[in-house]
Design a protein around this motif. Structure first.
Motif, PDB file in Angstrom:
ATOM      1  N   THR A  51      -0.407  11.917 -64.397  1.00  0.00           N
ATOM      2  CA  THR A  51      -0.150  13.103 -64.630  1.00  0.00           C
ATOM      3  C   THR A  51      -0.502  14.232 -63.368  1.00  0.00           C
ATOM      4  O   THR A  51       0.641  14.835 -62.940  1.00  0.00           O
ATOM      5  CB  THR A  51      -1.080  13.699 -65.670  1.00  0.00           C
TER       6      THR A  51
ATOM      7  N   ALA B 247      -3.665   7.262 -66.752  1.00  0.00           N
ATOM      8  CA  ALA B 247      -2.584   8.370 -67.279  1.00  0.00           C
ATOM      9  C   ALA B 247      -2.967   9.659 -66.677  1.00  0.00           C
ATOM     10  O   ALA B 247      -1.970  10.374 -66.310  1.00  0.00           O
ATOM     11  CB  ALA B 247      -2.874   8.526 -68.830  1.00  0.00           C
ATOM     12  N   ASP B 248      -4.398  10.059 -66.393  1.00  0.00           N
ATOM     13  CA  ASP B 248      -4.708  11.303 -65.537  1.00  0.00           C
ATOM     14  C   ASP B 248      -4.014  11.316 -64.286  1.00  0.00           C
ATOM     15  O   ASP B 248      -3.618  12.447 -63.826  1.00  0.00           O
ATOM     16  CB  ASP B 248      -6.243  11.382 -65.850  1.00  0.00           C
TER      17      ASP B 248
ATOM     18  N   ALA C 168      -0.048   4.835 -70.387  1.00  0.00           N
ATOM     19  CA  ALA C 168       0.591   5.141 -71.487  1.00  0.00           C
ATOM     20  C   ALA C 168       1.953   6.207 -71.212  1.00  0.00           C
ATOM     21  O   ALA C 168       2.820   6.177 -72.055  1.00  0.00           O
ATOM     22  CB  ALA C 168      -0.475   5.592 -72.474  1.00  0.00           C
ATOM     23  N   ASN C 169       1.534   7.006 -70.401  1.00  0.00           N
ATOM     24  CA  ASN C 169       2.410   8.171 -69.863  1.00  0.00           C
ATOM     25  C   ASN C 169       3.642   7.904 -69.034  1.00  0.00           C
ATOM     26  O   ASN C 169       4.667   8.479 -68.456  1.00  0.00           O
ATOM     27  CB  ASN C 169       2.067   9.466 -69.605  1.00  0.00           C
ATOM     28  N   ASP C 170       3.645   6.305 -68.610  1.00  0.00           N
ATOM     29  CA  ASP C 170       4.773   5.822 -67.945  1.00  0.00           C
ATOM     30  C   ASP C 170       5.508   5.486 -68.733  1.00  0.00           C
ATOM     31  O   ASP C 170       5.643   4.664 -69.718  1.00  0.00           O
ATOM     32  CB  ASP C 170       4.277   4.476 -67.017  1.00  0.00           C
ATOM     33  N   GLY C 171       6.902   6.025 -68.538  1.00  0.00           N
ATOM     34  CA  GLY C 171       8.159   5.719 -69.296  1.00  0.00           C
ATOM     35  C   GLY C 171       8.329   4.173 -69.613  1.00  0.00           C
ATOM     36  O   GLY C 171       9.143   3.870 -70.683  1.00  0.00           O
TER      37      GLY C 171
ATOM     38  N   ALA D 183       5.080   7.363 -60.355  1.00  0.00           N
ATOM     39  CA  ALA D 183       4.413   6.114 -61.253  1.00  0.00           C
ATOM     40  C   ALA D 183       4.644   4.810 -60.495  1.00  0.00           C
ATOM     41  O   ALA D 183       3.700   3.949 -60.558  1.00  0.00           O
ATOM     42  CB  ALA D 183       5.352   5.900 -62.364  1.00  0.00           C
TER      43      ALA D 183
END
Length: 703
Positions: free
Chosen positions: A98, A94-95, A655-658, A77
């Motif tokens: 991932t 986000a993709d 969004a999928n980063d903590g 990230a």
């Protein structure tokens, strides 16, 4: 915009921040700083002594001198965000995150995708301008080469000429990449990206040679031989088309129509017909082309607005025969379509552009020593200077004692002086064509050798270019330049990973895009695993300097020249945001270079000035983006969507980063506190935007 009162600092106050200039700074800065870095020994920057401002040892007045922490690799990230921001100024999606989480080596394929975006060209354009030392000039710096005063030109042409000169070679390098040419052609190319005004300037300089002291040599002005009875007449009575004024067969040849009023002293005389002969006629013509009317104020340019943006690759070549006609500078219609300039003055590679010469003037004492030294710095990353056993190249002859065997200067001159002769064989001390090398005392041959390479003997700037382009240091130098761009610090050149990448660049036939892919996917840049460079220097976390920050803001918000630093803006109400942005951006540290230094000026630490300027620049952006009518990017009526974009686009956290969720909570809390303090919804959202925009995640690289 007033910040909400009575907001207490969080309990993490021991985390250091140099932003101690009041409640406003602390409210906006510290919470994001702490959440981003954690204030722990696991701070990715701790291995270099990095503090809250991105410090490294020796990097600032309060650099941490504690022993380095053990190496801790950066997660996908972090390094994915860093690389994408560096290359295209955009946040990681986000993709993409991932893909990196599933397979870290996917970074190489992502880099290929990012290099296909137009924003990559914007980034490389700025990098090339600095790397080839084509910036840091003003119009007046070209006076020596031109042999006239650019202050006589109208103000807009002065700005446009300087900007065009600074852009020309960066555009050339990009065009060579587009054509798939080997990157070492940046040293040998005789094709340059030019527009008609630059073509006219190069043709004029070729037609009007000067001596070493900048004195005109009319006997060598070939235009006076072609037009021995040349007369220039400026009149304001009878309209005459430009095509007639430049047509030798027309009865109006060299009679120019200039109706621009003049109200200064001798107004009547200035508007009456005036005629000049010979060399003065030629100087008056070129002045009029650029809106100059010496002694009678300024006038309109003979170049259309489109001429300044009419960029094309132009071959600059010498006449093939003694009687072949050279390019005439005043034939503007022809220059608009020409793809060739026929000149006796050679133009080869980055080191003979007007901008490079304007940066590094020489004189009868220095005799091109500075010029060749800076050429070695740019092309091969080496310098002759006074930091070792060599000598400053600024003033180098006083003379018998200065270069006596056994003196500190002697070793330098043994190598430097034979190399500077390549320049002296082609140019005199004002970079005019060298007309009499024997009289100037220039040896018939120069000798090139760097780092113990086999000596190469030849004559003229073309021979020097050929020797440099094949030197082993070329691949090393450009790998290092990109490493400094990525990390704001040098890579260790004895690092096996660095050597691997430089060798692959050379083996590829100097494929620049391969170099970018290999380096930016390497742990030298990602710090995804340890390298000798990381062991030697630690992990560097630096600020996004002016060029990087402005390019990112432009890319993320779609605002052309968001910092107002790439154009000429008249003082009008419509241009006020650009002018204000330019003033603010000027306080943010930018890239630069200095004489004699192989390492560019790439500040990586924040300061009170840069922090304040960045925050105010974000405040200026907020006024253009939040609640500004139907075209508003953000509205207080869609607060949640706005804050989501602040986190994802401005702060660069998918969004999928903590880290995205706690940052969203923090921005929502700030918005709520502002509303509770009595701010309007629009002001509260603007304040929240500024908080995100000026956060460490938005204005640094590697967090």
């Amino acid at each position: 915009m007033n910040m909400p009162p009575n907001i207490q600092l969080p309990p993490w106050q021991p985390c250091r921040s140099r932003r101690s200039n009041g409640r406003r700074s602390n409210v906006r800065f510290l919470p994001l700083l702490v959440l981003a870095l954690g204030c722990s020994a696991k701070n990715p920057g701790a291995g270099t002594g990095a503090d809250a401002g991105g410090m490294v040892p020796g990097g600032g007045m309060d650099a941490d001198t504690s022993p380095p922490a053990p190496f801790e690799p950066l997660p996908p990230a972090v390094y994915g965000t860093k690389v994408k921001d560096l290359l295209v100024g955009q946040p990681l999606t986000a993709d993409e995150l991932t893909a990196l989480l599933a397979e870290p080596t996917a970074i190489a394929g992502l880099i290929d995708k990012w290099m296909a975006q137009p924003q990559w060209r914007v980034r490389m354009f700025g990098f090339f301008q600095q790397a080839f030392q084509q910036t840091q000039t003003s119009a007046a710096d070209f006076d020596d080469q031109l042999g006239l005063k650019t202050t006589n030109w109208n103000a807009l042409d002065q700005v446009r000429f300087n900007q065009s000169a600074e852009e020309s070679f960066a555009r050339t390098a990009l065009q060579l990449l587009d054509e798939g040419r080997p990157f070492n052609e940046v040293i040998t190319t005789r094709r340059l990206m030019l527009n008609p005004p630059l073509m006219a300037a190069l043709a004029f300089m070729d037609a009007a040679p000067q001596d070493d002291d900048g004195n005109a040599l009319p006997k060598s002005w070939w235009l006076l031989k072609q037009f021995p009875a040349l007369k220039f007449t400026r009149q304001s009575d009878t309209p005459i088309p430009l095509t007639d004024s430049i047509d030798p067969a027309s009865p109006n040849f060299m009679t120019w129509y200039d109706p621009t009023p003049y109200s200064g002293a001798n107004a009547a005389g200035c508007m009456a017909p005036v005629t000049y002969n010979g060399a003065r006629a030629i100087v008056e013509v070129v002045s009029l082309l650029f809106g100059g009317r010496p002694g009678c104020g300024k006038t309109v340019s003979q170049f259309a607005d489109d001429d300044w943006t009419n960029w094309k690759m132009v071959t600059v070549r010498a006449p093939r025969t003694a009687d072949e006609a050279r390019t005439i500078f005043w034939n503007v219609p022809q220059l608009r379509t020409a793809t060739e300039l026929v000149l006796a003055t050679p133009r080869v590679g980055f080191m003979t552009t007007p901008a490079f010469f304007a940066n590094w003037p020489t004189n009868t004492s220095n005799q091109a020593r500075v010029t060749v030294n800076q050429t070695m710095i740019v092309g091969l990353g080496v310098s002759f200077d006074d930091r070792g056993t060599t000598v400053q190249v600024s003033e180098s002859s006083s003379d018998a004692m200065h270069v006596t065997p056994g003196t500190p200067c002697y070793g330098c001159h043994q190598t430097l002086d034979p190399m500077r002769d390549f320049f002296r064989q082609s140019y005199d001390d004002v970079y005019s064509q060298q007309l009499d090398p024997v009289k100037a005392g220039v040896p018939p041959a120069g000798t090139f050798t760097v780092d113990g390479s086999a000596p190469i003997t030849g004559a003229g700037i073309g021979a020097l270019a050929d020797a440099m382009a094949t030197h082993p240091r070329f691949a090393v130098a450009w790998t290092q330049k990109l490493c400094r761009l990525a990390n704001s610090a040098s890579c260790s050149e004895d690092d096996p990973e660095f050597i691997r990448i430089a060798n692959a660049f050379k083996a590829s036939g100097f494929d620049f895009k391969k170099l970018v892919r290999d380096l930016f996917s390497s742990p030298l840049v990602t710090f995804a695993s340890t390298t000798k460079t990381a062991t030697d220097s630690g992990i560097v976390i630096g600020i996004a300097r002016r060029e990087t920050l402005c390019a990112s803001l432009e890319s993320r918000f779609g605002i052309t020249d968001v910092c107002g630093i790439h154009g000429f803006y008249k003082a009008t109400a419509a241009n006020k945001p650009k002018i204000t942005a330019a003033n603010l951006a000027g306080a943010i540290p930018g890239d630069g270079y200095a004489r004699g230094s192989e390492t560019p000026l790439m500040p990586h630490d924040s300061s009170l000035f840069s922090v304040s300027a960045t925050e105010n620049l974000c405040d200026l952006l907020a006024a253009q983006l939040v609640d500004v009518g139907a075209s508003s990017r953000y509205t207080s009526g869609a607060k949640d969507a706005a804050i989501a974009d602040f986190v994802g686009n401005v702060m660069g956290l998918p969004a999928n980063d903590g880290r995205a969720a706690p940052m969203t909570d923090l921005l929502n809390k700030h918005y709520g506190d502002a509303m509770a303090a009595g701010e309007t919804a629009g002001d509260a959202l603007r304040s929240t935007f500024v908080l995100a925009c000026s956060s460490p995640l938005a204005i640094s690289l590697g967090l």
